[in-house]
Write a protein that holds these residues in place. Structure first.
Motif, PDB file in Angstrom:
ATOM      1  N   GLN A 240       0.834  -1.197   0.000  1.00 45.60           N
ATOM      2  CA  GLN A 240       0.000   0.000   0.000  1.00 45.60           C
ATOM      3  C   GLN A 240       0.872   1.253   0.000  1.00 45.60           C
ATOM      4  O   GLN A 240       2.002   1.243   0.490  1.00 45.60           O
TER       5      GLN A 240
ATOM      6  N   TYR B  36       0.562   5.377   1.185  1.00 42.05           N
ATOM      7  CA  TYR B  36      -0.172   6.364   1.959  1.00 42.05           C
ATOM      8  C   TYR B  36       0.462   7.735   1.769  1.00 42.05           C
ATOM      9  O   TYR B  36       1.654   7.857   1.476  1.00 42.05           O
TER      10      TYR B  36
ATOM     11  N   PRO C 228      -1.905   9.239   8.302  1.00 45.07           N
ATOM     12  CA  PRO C 228      -1.752   8.818   6.899  1.00 45.07           C
ATOM     13  C   PRO C 228      -3.097   8.439   6.290  1.00 45.07           C
ATOM     14  O   PRO C 228      -3.977   7.912   6.974  1.00 45.07           O
TER      15      PRO C 228
ATOM     16  N   LEU D  65       4.385   7.271   2.140  1.00 44.53           N
ATOM     17  CA  LEU D  65       4.782   6.068   2.861  1.00 44.53           C
ATOM     18  C   LEU D  65       4.288   4.815   2.140  1.00 44.53           C
ATOM     19  O   LEU D  65       3.108   4.735   1.787  1.00 44.53           O
TER      20      LEU D  65
ATOM     21  N   ARG E 212       1.235  -5.333   4.911  1.00 50.15           N
ATOM     22  CA  ARG E 212       0.525  -5.934   6.034  1.00 50.15           C
ATOM     23  C   ARG E 212       1.088  -7.315   6.313  1.00 50.15           C
ATOM     24  O   ARG E 212       1.248  -8.130   5.400  1.00 50.15           O
TER      25      ARG E 212
ATOM     26  N   LYS F  84      -0.939  -6.644  11.407  1.00 47.81           N
ATOM     27  CA  LYS F  84      -0.331  -5.337  11.612  1.00 47.81           C
ATOM     28  C   LYS F  84       0.253  -4.790  10.317  1.00 47.81           C
ATOM     29  O   LYS F  84       0.684  -5.526   9.439  1.00 47.81           O
ATOM     30  N   LEU F  85       0.263  -3.454  10.224  1.00 45.01           N
ATOM     31  CA  LEU F  85       0.744  -2.748   9.046  1.00 45.01           C
ATOM     32  C   LEU F  85       2.110  -2.166   9.372  1.00 45.01           C
ATOM     33  O   LEU F  85       2.260  -1.433  10.344  1.00 45.01           O
ATOM     34  N   ILE F  86       3.104  -2.484   8.526  1.00 45.75           N
ATOM     35  CA  ILE F  86       4.471  -2.011   8.729  1.00 45.75           C
ATOM     36  C   ILE F  86       4.800  -1.007   7.634  1.00 45.75           C
ATOM     37  O   ILE F  86       4.605  -1.287   6.446  1.00 45.75           O
ATOM     38  N   PHE F  87       5.341   0.142   8.041  1.00 47.58           N
ATOM     39  CA  PHE F  87       5.612   1.234   7.122  1.00 47.58           C
ATOM     40  C   PHE F  87       7.059   1.271   6.671  1.00 47.58           C
ATOM     41  O   PHE F  87       7.964   0.834   7.385  1.00 47.58           O
ATOM     42  N   GLY F  88       7.247   1.820   5.481  1.00 48.14           N
ATOM     43  CA  GLY F  88       8.574   2.107   4.973  1.00 48.14           C
ATOM     44  C   GLY F  88       9.155   3.337   5.653  1.00 48.14           C
ATOM     45  O   GLY F  88       8.505   3.976   6.487  1.00 48.14           O
ATOM     46  N   SER F  89      10.379   3.664   5.252  1.00 46.24           N
ATOM     47  CA  SER F  89      11.107   4.759   5.897  1.00 46.24           C
ATOM     48  C   SER F  89      10.576   6.129   5.530  1.00 46.24           C
ATOM     49  O   SER F  89      10.884   7.103   6.213  1.00 46.24           O
ATOM     50  N   GLY F  90       9.790   6.235   4.472  1.00 47.20           N
ATOM     51  CA  GLY F  90       9.131   7.488   4.141  1.00 47.20           C
ATOM     52  C   GLY F  90       9.911   8.375   3.182  1.00 47.20           C
ATOM     53  O   GLY F  90      11.143   8.392   3.182  1.00 47.20           O
TER      54      GLY F  90
ATOM     55  N   PHE G 256      -4.514  -0.384  16.733  1.00 48.57           N
ATOM     56  CA  PHE G 256      -3.064  -0.318  16.864  1.00 48.57           C
ATOM     57  C   PHE G 256      -2.636   1.056  17.362  1.00 48.57           C
ATOM     58  O   PHE G 256      -3.310   2.052  17.134  1.00 48.57           O
TER      59      PHE G 256
ATOM     60  N   TYR H  33       0.772   3.639  17.079  1.00 48.09           N
ATOM     61  CA  TYR H  33       2.022   3.910  16.389  1.00 48.09           C
ATOM     62  C   TYR H  33       2.705   5.119  17.021  1.00 48.09           C
ATOM     63  O   TYR H  33       2.056   6.002  17.578  1.00 48.09           O
TER      64      TYR H  33
ATOM     65  N   SER I 122       9.210   8.089   9.863  1.00 48.66           N
ATOM     66  CA  SER I 122       8.037   7.302   9.478  1.00 48.66           C
ATOM     67  C   SER I 122       7.322   6.801  10.738  1.00 48.66           C
ATOM     68  O   SER I 122       7.688   7.163  11.855  1.00 48.66           O
ATOM     69  N   LEU I 123       6.328   5.966  10.549  1.00 47.47           N
ATOM     70  CA  LEU I 123       5.561   5.436  11.673  1.00 47.47           C
ATOM     71  C   LEU I 123       6.145   4.094  12.121  1.00 47.47           C
ATOM     72  O   LEU I 123       6.444   3.231  11.283  1.00 47.47           O
TER      73      LEU I 123
ATOM     74  N   LEU J 230       5.295   0.846  14.706  1.00 47.12           N
ATOM     75  CA  LEU J 230       4.230   0.214  15.471  1.00 47.12           C
ATOM     76  C   LEU J 230       4.689  -0.035  16.902  1.00 47.12           C
ATOM     77  O   LEU J 230       5.751  -0.629  17.125  1.00 47.12           O
TER      78      LEU J 230
ATOM     79  N   THR K 179      -0.324  -3.772  19.372  1.00 43.15           N
ATOM     80  CA  THR K 179      -1.701  -4.047  18.981  1.00 43.15           C
ATOM     81  C   THR K 179      -2.540  -4.081  20.244  1.00 43.15           C
ATOM     82  O   THR K 179      -2.216  -4.815  21.193  1.00 43.15           O
TER      83      THR K 179
ATOM     84  N   GLN L  73      -7.079   0.717   6.311  1.00 40.03           N
ATOM     85  CA  GLN L  73      -6.610   1.068   7.647  1.00 40.03           C
ATOM     86  C   GLN L  73      -6.796   2.568   7.823  1.00 40.03           C
ATOM     87  O   GLN L  73      -6.472   3.350   6.929  1.00 40.03           O
TER      88      GLN L  73
ATOM     89  N   PHE M 123      -6.463   6.100  10.383  1.00 39.68           N
ATOM     90  CA  PHE M 123      -5.617   6.667  11.415  1.00 39.68           C
ATOM     91  C   PHE M 123      -6.282   7.870  12.058  1.00 39.68           C
ATOM     92  O   PHE M 123      -6.982   8.649  11.386  1.00 39.68           O
TER      93      PHE M 123
END
Lengths: 112, 114
Positions: A33, A35, A43, A88, A92, A99-105, B33, B35, B42-43, B45, B48, B103, B105
């Motif tokens: 994904q 954002y 986001p 971003l 998932r 849980k959703l894990i983000f890149g460094s941006g 969640f 963050y 960035s975000l 986590l 949960t 998702q 926020f």
């Protein structure tokens, strides 16, 4: 170690220019994904790509998922000041956590 | 879709104190969640928030420092305990719809620790 590495970290361009943001990983993902986050807000989802090689367009934004589903790119045509923000990529985790894990941006500034 | 509100929107706190952040969702959600977003980053986590059971924390985050409550399917709190300047960040609540793969926020809580 960051699961998703984005490049560049920061981009400052003039209105009307084109740009590409990259999201890379050594892992394979079932989907990815993108954002956008603006100051003072959370986001907001732009797109989800699922199939290797998939290309999706959202007005002036073009998203591509790599053939091997390890990387993705975001291309903006004729950038406008309203495109300014933090971009971003995210994936998932496909276990019971979801849980959703983000890149460094990538922080984008489009100057008028 | 889900609309998420957070309180407070921002706060300035002294080191050694604790702050509890509230997250309210306008509909019942299974997945919630928390963050953290450090300045210019960035975000990441934190955990949960599980309804009716203890939260599941990510590596580097512990319950003593970030206790979380989830009393029902629309509400959660995150406490930042014994704060230090390194805790200065934006803390965001997020929910996952599951079926729609979307998702959402909250607007975040901007915390500054002096």
């Amino acid at each position: 170690t960051q699961l998703l590495e984005q490049s560049p970290q920061f981009l400052s361009i003039q209105e009307g220019e084109n740009l590409t943001v990259y999201c890379n990983s050594s892992s394979v993902f079932s989907s990815l994904q993108w954002y956008r986050q603006e100051p003072g807000e959370g986001p907001v989802l732009l797109v989800t790509v699922v199939t290797g090689g998939e290309v999706k367009k959202l007005k002036r934004l073009t998203f591509q998922f790599g053939d091997a589903r390890k990387d993705s790119s975001l291309h903006i045509t004729a950038a406008q000041p309203g495109d300014t923000g933090l971009y971003l990529c995210a994936v998932r985790v496909r276990d019971s956590s979801y849980k959703l894990i983000f890149g460094s941006g990538t922080r984008l500034l489009v100057r008028p | 879709s889900a609309v998420i509100s957070q309180k407070p929107s921002r706060d300035i706190c002294q080191r050694g104190t604790s702050l509890t952040i509230q997250c309210q969702v306008d509909s019942q959600v299974t997945m919630m969640f928390w963050y953290r977003q450090q300045p210019g980053q960035s975000l990441t986590l934190i955990a949960t928030a599980n309804q009716g059971s203890e939260a599941t924390y990510e590596s580097g985050f512990v319950i003593d420092k970030f206790p979380i409550s989830r009393p029902n399917l629309t509400f959660s709190t995150l406490t930042v305990s014994n704060m230090s300047p390194e805790d200065s960040s934006i803390y965001l609540c997020s929910v996952f719809s599951g079926t729609a793969e979307e998702q959402y926020f909250g607007p975040g809580t901007r915390l500054t620790v002096t």
